[in-house]
Design a protein around this motif. Structure first.
Motif, PDB file in Angstrom:
ATOM      1  N   SER A  58      -4.819 -28.119 -19.501  1.00  0.00           N
ATOM      2  CA  SER A  58      -4.929 -27.588 -20.861  1.00  0.00           C
ATOM      3  C   SER A  58      -6.329 -27.777 -21.447  1.00  0.00           C
ATOM      4  N   HIS A  59      -7.296 -28.137 -20.615  1.00  0.00           N
ATOM      5  CA  HIS A  59      -8.661 -28.314 -21.141  1.00  0.00           C
ATOM      6  C   HIS A  59      -9.683 -27.803 -20.137  1.00  0.00           C
ATOM      7  N   VAL A  60      -9.992 -26.508 -20.242  1.00  0.00           N
ATOM      8  CA  VAL A  60     -10.946 -25.875 -19.318  1.00  0.00           C
ATOM      9  C   VAL A  60     -11.880 -24.983 -20.130  1.00  0.00           C
ATOM     10  N   HIS A  61     -13.167 -25.022 -19.788  1.00  0.00           N
ATOM     11  CA  HIS A  61     -14.141 -24.122 -20.409  1.00  0.00           C
ATOM     12  C   HIS A  61     -14.462 -23.024 -19.398  1.00  0.00           C
ATOM     13  N   ILE A  62     -13.864 -21.848 -19.618  1.00  0.00           N
ATOM     14  CA  ILE A  62     -14.065 -20.745 -18.660  1.00  0.00           C
ATOM     15  C   ILE A  62     -15.388 -20.016 -18.942  1.00  0.00           C
ATOM     16  N   PHE A 145      -5.171 -24.865 -31.638  1.00  0.00           N
ATOM     17  CA  PHE A 145      -6.555 -24.777 -32.101  1.00  0.00           C
ATOM     18  C   PHE A 145      -7.362 -25.998 -31.694  1.00  0.00           C
ATOM     19  N   LYS A 146      -8.668 -25.764 -31.525  1.00  0.00           N
ATOM     20  CA  LYS A 146      -9.582 -26.839 -31.150  1.00  0.00           C
ATOM     21  C   LYS A 146     -10.681 -26.943 -32.187  1.00  0.00           C
ATOM     22  N   CYS A 147     -11.061 -28.184 -32.531  1.00  0.00           N
ATOM     23  CA  CYS A 147     -12.196 -28.370 -33.429  1.00  0.00           C
ATOM     24  C   CYS A 147     -13.052 -29.521 -32.933  1.00  0.00           C
ATOM     25  N   VAL A 239      -8.464 -34.856 -27.621  1.00  0.00           N
ATOM     26  CA  VAL A 239      -8.923 -34.464 -26.288  1.00  0.00           C
ATOM     27  C   VAL A 239      -9.839 -35.554 -25.718  1.00  0.00           C
ATOM     28  N   HIS A 240      -9.933 -35.566 -24.432  1.00  0.00           N
ATOM     29  CA  HIS A 240     -10.829 -36.437 -23.645  1.00  0.00           C
ATOM     30  C   HIS A 240     -11.140 -37.806 -24.269  1.00  0.00           C
ATOM     31  N   LEU A 241     -10.105 -38.619 -24.416  1.00  0.00           N
ATOM     32  CA  LEU A 241     -10.330 -39.985 -24.898  1.00  0.00           C
ATOM     33  C   LEU A 241     -11.161 -40.760 -23.871  1.00  0.00           C
ATOM     34  N   THR A 312      -8.852 -31.747 -17.077  1.00  0.00           N
ATOM     35  CA  THR A 312     -10.183 -31.923 -16.467  1.00  0.00           C
ATOM     36  C   THR A 312     -11.325 -31.922 -17.472  1.00  0.00           C
ATOM     37  N   ASP A 313     -11.219 -31.136 -18.559  1.00  0.00           N
ATOM     38  CA  ASP A 313     -12.412 -30.812 -19.353  1.00  0.00           C
ATOM     39  C   ASP A 313     -13.502 -30.266 -18.440  1.00  0.00           C
ATOM     40  N   HIS A 314     -13.091 -29.389 -17.529  1.00  0.00           N
ATOM     41  CA  HIS A 314     -14.063 -28.713 -16.651  1.00  0.00           C
ATOM     42  C   HIS A 314     -15.035 -27.928 -17.525  1.00  0.00           C
TER      43      HIS A 314
END
Ligand SMILES: [Zn+2]
Length: 457
Positions: A58-62, A145-147, A239-241, A312-314
């Motif tokens: 649920s955390h990918v930067h395409i 949503f993401k902030c 996200v990403h603690l 991942t926070d890829h």
């Protein structure tokens, strides 16, 4: 014709056991006994390989549209498929236009057409001044949503302060959609960075970068987000603690039943600050990777359920932007490329700590599916769910080389890592998409649209 997929180790909600999965028209129609293969079904026997639910990241930067030279749907979804990931949720900031209104979402949908090897969904963005656009985005099917509470690195994606958060949460209340937050406050980061610059700190040193992203930035941001979750009764996801010092606050919030969930990432669990060479900017991410002692506390929190999931926070970029020749942490782009490697990296770490393979199902499939509103459809091997399956050899030992990376740019801190466990085959909705190192069939990935529970506001 129905298909029957059998193994001595199938991970269902009941645990890891011998079973046969029956697939009809893209979905799982039944989970039967190992010996209960229906006559006439097309039969696939996976022996002792583990059948896992297709993973959900649920955390990918395409990055597509707009920054496809950084990463795109084609390469990101291939990397996902090779790593057993069958659903990605894309972050709203690295694409152009940023996904902060419906028009931008439509541009992304067009860009994805015919390129996705796995299913995907989109997060919308909360930025300064777009509170009015959120309801429309929610109706258009974003997963949430993401902030950012600190500079995002992207000019078109402005960070938000408490007043902006209040406006956004007021509009989201009742929608059931979560607000995901990059939980570092801008104040402590700017103060720490200013101090380092005044004393002429050496920005080639990793310790300088780490000092510029203090634990307090995370702890203070999380305290604020917990207060807002309580006040607005709206789900907030951290996200990403990275900082384990925020764990007691989160534990307290959980005890009070507040709607707060938390993820951490493979790099915070795999790498420790002591191991990062000076100038090795492929390790740069925010929040920063902290010391080994912190890493072990994150593992413990994952084990005891305080951290809900691993994503991942890829977040790759063209190699030149890492400015490896210069090696300055303040000038390099932040973001770690790891899509496709999370399962073996986490599994290798789990074996060192005596954790059971079963836990993967919750951490990397069911929990992120829940966050994205995909429960029942994704992230589980159970009747009614999409037949998304990762076939995993948990004993395979291998070393990561550039040829193993399927994302666009072959730069990752995992190069050279010695891992245990490898994805042999990945199935998306009843058909294989990856087998023995190759992508097969066609790009069948579909967007997974989420509809809000009721009108916003
Ligand atoms: Zn990210």
């Amino acid at each position: 014709m129905a298909k029957a997929l059998r193994s001595t180790r199938v991970l269902t909600p009941a645990g890891l056991a011998p079973a046969t999965i029956i697939v009809e028209r893209e979905r799982i129609s039944a989970v039967r006994g190992w010996n209960d293969v229906p006559p006439g079904a097309e039969f696939f026997d996976f022996g002792d390989s583990v059948l896992l639910p297709g993973l959900v990241d649920s955390h990918v930067h395409i990055n597509e549209p707009g920054r496809t030279e950084w990463e795109g749907f084609q390469t990101a979804t291939q990397a996902a498929a090779a790593g057993g990931v069958t659903t990605l949720v894309d972050m709203p900031l690295n694409c152009v236009p940023e996904t902060i209104d419906v028009r931008a979402l439509e541009v992304k949908r067009k860009a994805a057409q015919g390129k996705a090897w796995v299913d995907w969904a989109a997060w919308g963005g909360v930025v300064r001044g777009n509170a009015e656009a959120l309801e429309q985005l929610a109706r258009a099917g974003v997963a949430g949503f993401k902030c950012f509470l600190v500079h995002s690195g992207i000019d078109g994606f402005a960070w938000v302060d408490e007043a902006d958060l209040r406006a956004a949460l007021g509009n989201l209340r009742g929608s059931g959609l979560p607000l995901l937050a990059h939980a570092e406050l801008v104040g402590p980061v700017d103060i720490a960075t200013g101090k380092l610059n005044r004393v002429g700190a050496d920005w080639r040193k990793y310790s300088t970068y780490l000092a510029s992203r203090p634990d307090s930035a995370e702890v203070d941001a999380i305290a604020l987000l917990i207060r807002l979750a309580e006040e607005f009764s709206t789900p907030i996801h951290i996200v990403h603690l990275s900082s384990a010092r925020a764990l007691p606050l989160l534990a307290e919030a959980r005890r009070h039943g507040l709607p707060i969930t938390v993820e951490t990432c493979p790099h915070y669990l795999w790498i420790a600050a002591e191991e990062i060479p000076d100038g090795a900017t492929e390790y740069k991410c925010a929040p920063a990777i902290r010391q080994a002692e912190n890493r072990e506390r994150l593992w413990k929190a994952l084990e005891n359920g305080l951290i809900d999931m691993v994503t991942t926070d890829h977040s790759p970029c063209p190699p030149a932007m890492k400015r490896r020749d210069e090696g300055r942490w303040d000038r390099a782009w932040g973001g770690i490329a790891s899509l496709g490697l999370a399962l073996p990296a986490i599994w290798t770490g789990m074996q060192k700590r005596g954790l059971k393979l079963e836990r993967i199902g919750e951490w990397m499939a069911a929990a992120p599916a829940r966050l994205a509103g995909l429960t029942g459809r994704k992230g589980t091997l159970a009747p009614g769910a999409d037949a998304d399956i990762a076939v995993f050899d948990p004993d395979a030992a291998w070393t990561v080389t550039p040829a193993d990376l399927h994302f666009r740019h072959k730069l990752s801190p995992y190069l050279g890592a010695e891992l245990r466990g490898r994805v042999i085959e990945t199935w998306l909705r009843g058909e294989p998409v990856f087998r023995a190192g190759k992508f097969i069939g066609e790009t069948r990935g579909r967007e997974q649209v989420r509809l809000p529970e009721r009108a916003c506001g």
